[in-house]
Design a protein around this motif. Sequence first.
Motif, PDB file in Angstrom:
ATOM      1  N   PHE A 251      12.980  -5.735  -7.602  1.00  0.00           N
ATOM      2  CA  PHE A 251      11.668  -5.104  -7.399  1.00  0.00           C
ATOM      3  C   PHE A 251      11.774  -3.595  -7.578  1.00  0.00           C
ATOM      4  CE2 PHE A 251      10.197  -8.942  -4.970  1.00  0.00           C
ATOM      5  CZ  PHE A 251       9.008  -9.135  -5.667  1.00  0.00           C
ATOM      6  N   ASP A 252      12.802  -2.997  -6.954  1.00  0.00           N
ATOM      7  CA  ASP A 252      12.979  -1.542  -7.045  1.00  0.00           C
ATOM      8  C   ASP A 252      13.202  -1.104  -8.489  1.00  0.00           C
ATOM      9  OD1 ASP A 252      12.618  -1.155  -4.405  1.00  0.00           O
ATOM     10  OD2 ASP A 252      14.722  -0.865  -3.885  1.00  0.00           O
ATOM     11  N   SER A 253      14.025  -1.868  -9.222  1.00  0.00           N
ATOM     12  CA  SER A 253      14.316  -1.501 -10.615  1.00  0.00           C
ATOM     13  C   SER A 253      13.063  -1.628 -11.480  1.00  0.00           C
ATOM     14  CB  SER A 253      15.426  -2.393 -11.174  1.00  0.00           C
ATOM     15  OG  SER A 253      16.604  -2.199 -10.431  1.00  0.00           O
ATOM     16  N   LEU A 254      12.294  -2.675 -11.245  1.00  0.00           N
ATOM     17  CA  LEU A 254      11.069  -2.863 -12.033  1.00  0.00           C
ATOM     18  C   LEU A 254      10.038  -1.792 -11.701  1.00  0.00           C
ATOM     19  CD1 LEU A 254      10.719  -6.755 -11.788  1.00  0.00           C
ATOM     20  CD2 LEU A 254      11.329  -5.469 -13.827  1.00  0.00           C
ATOM     21  N   LYS A 255      10.023  -1.367 -10.435  1.00  0.00           N
ATOM     22  CA  LYS A 255       9.030  -0.359 -10.019  1.00  0.00           C
ATOM     23  C   LYS A 255       9.459   1.050 -10.422  1.00  0.00           C
ATOM     24  CE  LYS A 255       6.341  -1.814  -6.030  1.00  0.00           C
ATOM     25  NZ  LYS A 255       6.183  -1.679  -4.575  1.00  0.00           N
ATOM     26  N   GLU A 256      10.699   1.393 -10.121  1.00  0.00           N
ATOM     27  CA  GLU A 256      11.144   2.773 -10.309  1.00  0.00           C
ATOM     28  C   GLU A 256      11.579   3.075 -11.742  1.00  0.00           C
ATOM     29  OE1 GLU A 256      10.577   4.765  -7.901  1.00  0.00           O
ATOM     30  OE2 GLU A 256      10.123   3.180  -6.483  1.00  0.00           O
TER      31      GLU A 256
ATOM     32  N   ASN B 118       9.668 -10.667   4.669  1.00  0.00           N
ATOM     33  CA  ASN B 118      10.257  -9.318   4.741  1.00  0.00           C
ATOM     34  C   ASN B 118      10.200  -8.607   3.395  1.00  0.00           C
ATOM     35  OD1 ASN B 118      10.800 -10.094   7.302  1.00  0.00           O
ATOM     36  ND2 ASN B 118      13.020 -10.147   7.113  1.00  0.00           N
ATOM     37  N   LEU B 119      10.457  -9.366   2.320  1.00  0.00           N
ATOM     38  CA  LEU B 119      10.382  -8.786   0.976  1.00  0.00           C
ATOM     39  C   LEU B 119       8.967  -8.317   0.661  1.00  0.00           C
ATOM     40  CD1 LEU B 119      12.549 -11.000  -1.394  1.00  0.00           C
ATOM     41  CD2 LEU B 119      12.584  -8.529  -1.274  1.00  0.00           C
ATOM     42  N   LEU B 120       7.987  -9.146   0.985  1.00  0.00           N
ATOM     43  CA  LEU B 120       6.587  -8.782   0.713  1.00  0.00           C
ATOM     44  C   LEU B 120       6.205  -7.515   1.491  1.00  0.00           C
ATOM     45  CD1 LEU B 120       5.045 -12.373   0.800  1.00  0.00           C
ATOM     46  CD2 LEU B 120       5.137 -10.889  -1.203  1.00  0.00           C
ATOM     47  N   ILE B 121       6.709  -7.399   2.727  1.00  0.00           N
ATOM     48  CA  ILE B 121       6.427  -6.193   3.534  1.00  0.00           C
ATOM     49  C   ILE B 121       6.990  -4.955   2.837  1.00  0.00           C
ATOM     50  CG2 ILE B 121       7.047  -4.999   5.698  1.00  0.00           C
ATOM     51  CD1 ILE B 121       6.986  -7.849   7.019  1.00  0.00           C
ATOM     52  N   LYS B 122       8.196  -5.097   2.269  1.00  0.00           N
ATOM     53  CA  LYS B 122       8.870  -3.939   1.666  1.00  0.00           C
ATOM     54  C   LYS B 122       8.282  -3.535   0.316  1.00  0.00           C
ATOM     55  CE  LYS B 122      13.360  -4.766   3.863  1.00  0.00           C
ATOM     56  NZ  LYS B 122      14.643  -5.436   3.688  1.00  0.00           N
ATOM     57  N   VAL B 123       7.851  -4.526  -0.484  1.00  0.00           N
ATOM     58  CA  VAL B 123       7.541  -4.196  -1.887  1.00  0.00           C
ATOM     59  C   VAL B 123       6.058  -4.144  -2.230  1.00  0.00           C
ATOM     60  CG1 VAL B 123       9.750  -5.124  -2.670  1.00  0.00           C
ATOM     61  CG2 VAL B 123       7.738  -6.583  -2.756  1.00  0.00           C
ATOM     62  N   VAL B 124       5.182  -4.727  -1.395  1.00  0.00           N
ATOM     63  CA  VAL B 124       3.763  -4.786  -1.808  1.00  0.00           C
ATOM     64  C   VAL B 124       2.981  -3.544  -1.402  1.00  0.00           C
ATOM     65  CG1 VAL B 124       1.594  -6.061  -1.633  1.00  0.00           C
ATOM     66  CG2 VAL B 124       3.750  -7.299  -1.925  1.00  0.00           C
ATOM     67  N   PRO B 125       2.908  -3.176  -0.097  1.00  0.00           N
ATOM     68  CA  PRO B 125       2.063  -2.021   0.253  1.00  0.00           C
ATOM     69  C   PRO B 125       2.621  -0.714  -0.299  1.00  0.00           C
ATOM     70  CG  PRO B 125       2.679  -3.320   2.199  1.00  0.00           C
ATOM     71  CD  PRO B 125       3.556  -3.757   1.081  1.00  0.00           C
ATOM     72  N   ARG B 126       1.734   0.265  -0.450  1.00  0.00           N
ATOM     73  CA  ARG B 126       2.157   1.587  -0.930  1.00  0.00           C
ATOM     74  C   ARG B 126       3.104   2.230   0.083  1.00  0.00           C
ATOM     75  NH1 ARG B 126      -3.431   4.474  -1.282  1.00  0.00           N
ATOM     76  NH2 ARG B 126      -3.800   3.055   0.459  1.00  0.00           N
ATOM     77  N   LYS B 127       4.072   2.989  -0.438  1.00  0.00           N
ATOM     78  CA  LYS B 127       5.033   3.652   0.449  1.00  0.00           C
ATOM     79  C   LYS B 127       4.370   4.827   1.188  1.00  0.00           C
ATOM     80  CE  LYS B 127       9.128   1.625  -0.483  1.00  0.00           C
ATOM     81  NZ  LYS B 127       8.616   0.357  -0.934  1.00  0.00           N
ATOM     82  N   SER B 128       3.380   5.470   0.530  1.00  0.00           N
ATOM     83  CA  SER B 128       2.716   6.615   1.164  1.00  0.00           C
ATOM     84  C   SER B 128       1.268   6.677   0.707  1.00  0.00           C
ATOM     85  CB  SER B 128       3.456   7.907   0.805  1.00  0.00           C
ATOM     86  OG  SER B 128       2.672   8.739   0.013  1.00  0.00           O
ATOM     87  N   PRO B 129       0.373   7.223   1.562  1.00  0.00           N
ATOM     88  CA  PRO B 129      -1.050   7.306   1.191  1.00  0.00           C
ATOM     89  C   PRO B 129      -1.293   8.203  -0.015  1.00  0.00           C
ATOM     90  CG  PRO B 129      -0.698   7.787   3.534  1.00  0.00           C
ATOM     91  CD  PRO B 129       0.642   7.753   2.890  1.00  0.00           C
TER      92      PRO B 129
END
Length: 927
Positions: free
Chosen positions: A273-278, A325-336
């Motif tokens: 997820f991190d690699s695909l996002k970042e 736990n994965l959904l909590i980490k990867v779905v919502p935005r990290k910051s407003p």
Amino acid sequence: GLPAPGVPVLGPCGAQGCVPAGAPRQVTAEQLRARGNALFQAGDHAAALAAYTEALSLSEAPSERAVLHRNRAACYLKLEDYTKAEADATKAIAVDGRDVKALFRRSQALQQLGRMDQAVSDLQRCLSLEPRNKAFQEALRALGSSMHEKMKALSCTDSKVEQMFQILLDLEEKDADKKQKAAQNLIVLAREEAGAEKIFQSDGVRLLMQLLDTAKADLMLAALRTLVGLCSGHRSRTTAILAELGAPRLAAVLGVEHEQVSLAACNLLHVMFDSLKEGLQKDFRGKEDAVVLDSSKDLKLLINHLLELLVLEGASAHGRDNALNLLIKVVPRKSPKETNNSLSLWVIDQGLKKILEVGSTVCGSSGSLPVTENSRMSTSVLLSKLYEDLKCDAERENFHRLCEDYVRSWFEGHELPGKLRAIQTVSCLLQGPSDAGNRVLELEGIMDSVLSLCASVCEAHQLVAVEALIHAADKAKRASFITANGVNLLKEIYKHSERDSIRIRALVGLCKLGSAGGTDFSMKQFAEGSTMKLAKQCRKWLCNEAIDAGTRRWAVEGLAYLTFDADVKEEFVEDKAAMQAMFQLAKSEDRSVLYAVASTLVNCTNSYDHEEPDPQMLELAKYAKQHIPEQHPKDKPEFVKRRVRKLLTAGVVSALACMVKSENPALTSSCRELISRVFLALVEEAEDRGGVVAQGGGKALIPLSLEGTEVGQTKAAQALAKITITSNPEMAFPGERIYEVVRPLVSLLHLQRTGLENFEGLMALTNLAGISERLRQKILKERAVPMIEGYMFEEHELIRLAATECMCNMAMSKEVQEMFLAEGSDRLKLMVLYSGEEDEKLRRAASGTLAMLTTLHPPICKRIPQVTVHWLEILQALLLSPSAELQHRGAVVVMNMMAAAREVAEQLIASEMLEILSVLAKDKDKP
């Protein structure tokens, strides 16, 4: 230390050091380039880079700009920033393709970036332009042999990779140690970029897939951990691996019964997820015609399979938890600050009902999904995160509608099992997005069903209803409704139920309702002594190890509410067995207890916010016969201090440190804030700080200060500051940890922080700045110096003093010394004037800074007479001071000024300075 002849000494802004204020001189690009050359020759590559960069802003001619780009490339090579070195050299080559210096520098940069073929090409071009140049010949020969070695190593790696896979996939191989060693080597190889690429190119993904398909735990773990190395920070490889393995296979591995394998699959998916996002952190930059990949489809594909896994009956309970736990980490935005919340909206539309399926599961009922004691808490946290990620009323309304539809679908027409599922969903929502929970609670018939099921003879049904009642009591309007309708019912259950699991929950319901007045001593819901009886029963259950941990957790929930009462706090800290039982629960597998433990500790240490009421407002309230909050006599500072000591003795720090280590969703931002508040209360007294650090408190505070609510981060940063002020920072934060402390401390300097937080932040940074140049560089990098300067003008004398002392230690850095010479700056003037102030401590800090600056940066000596007409009398006053420290500082400044320039020395000797120095030189008491 002297400049080369004919080269003007220029400050970082290009201002000439010896030019008086008010007489600026225009600096040319040519002068700046000459300054850059001198600095480069002197080995100050960062300052040379700054000079060339400023010259670039003044140059327009392409040939001049090409030379400056070429020079910057040389600086970047020295500073080991090879990407920028290559970029600058390329700009120079674009102007003149025959520029051998630029070609040679680019080849050096490319070599360091691992792009050997391009480096060779540039060197061959250099040799074609200057065939007799020995440096070019030698460089090409060295590069050739280096490439040969690399090829040899790679071919050796090739055979090793093949060999490792052969050992692992050989079903006949019985040597377990051999297999384990092969697996470990493969994982280690995958962590290196070259090794990861080699595995990938050697048909490794297909072979790793075969390892996964063996269904043997050790081989599956080896495959998953190797895949983590292949995917880390590399988007294109991750996309290819996902296409080959397929999302269904990865989701299936996540759902297996073997806990370690499921956790390893969770880790792999998180990395993917991190690699695909970042994106391309490890992909080679600068590749021409790089393929730009759209990752959103792959992300949604993976998330869709995670949502499917939630409702898959064959998936294991911990697999389901890992998916949540994965959904909590990867779905919502990290910051407003991130504006795009489309992923959360997509998950709500596609998967909210699937998430609620887990939240509505009634343990032990027929056909229910396998879940753990943490599943419902994880579901509540995920729902809460999704709800918080919504940006407008229309999005929130859609969320409410979907929740209401889901609850109705179970409540209507499904008989008793359906009603239980509906009520369980309400509980789950009340623990997460409580607005949504309250909306659903108001649906017709829900509250009545909760109250009627509380009296059920079936334990499972009664459990569901009582828990829902407890969660519903959180909101004031619901609490009054339940006080009127449910208290008698809860009392009946508490008194007459034969099951501890039910009685303990009924007790928590009573605790919640009994604590509705909070810390207000005059607002007690129950008769005198009732809360004490309830608390005693909670402590009794908490210490009873015959009861399962899941039920004992509810005893802590009860104490979280009852400890609003100071009498309860006093009794709790006297009960060492109860405190240690709570700490043991905090360290257990059931992480849903974290918030209750943290709340209880906040209450016992009085670390919640409490404002002193305005006396005038109190008089008005009395006159208007309004209710006035009263403090309990046992909540006075001396009682709180004693309670803190008892908690420290019982081992509270190791419990808190263990809670912070938790990777569980139960460690929410608000939970982190509570833990930070407790830590700040624990380090209030200087003599307790060493013990807190020794038990792991310092280490635990760093992550708390970097993540969570703003209040929580500030409280943790303030606790770090208190430790840094009174302890040796190098012992409190050993190794690299000391550098992690800088950012939280700098955050205390922001204007929205209180005066006390500013003061403690400055004091702590003063200690760090005195330790090493690397720490000073870290403070500079965090942009703290302008804030420190700002506080030097502060009206509050202690803050002004702390800022000046901090600047004194920061002045050991060359960059800070240069700031004092910047054209148009009053920094030096302020230090000279502060050296003549009445406040002796301020004089000591300011004159210490002057002594430091004049010693380390002689050009400053020439500037002192120019900044204020009072400079001589200030220096004389320092030398005539009764304080030996001030005299010493004054003498150092005068000595440096005498040595710096003839005209300054003449001014000093023309004054009474010589007589004063003669007298001081004879003083035998002050060697």
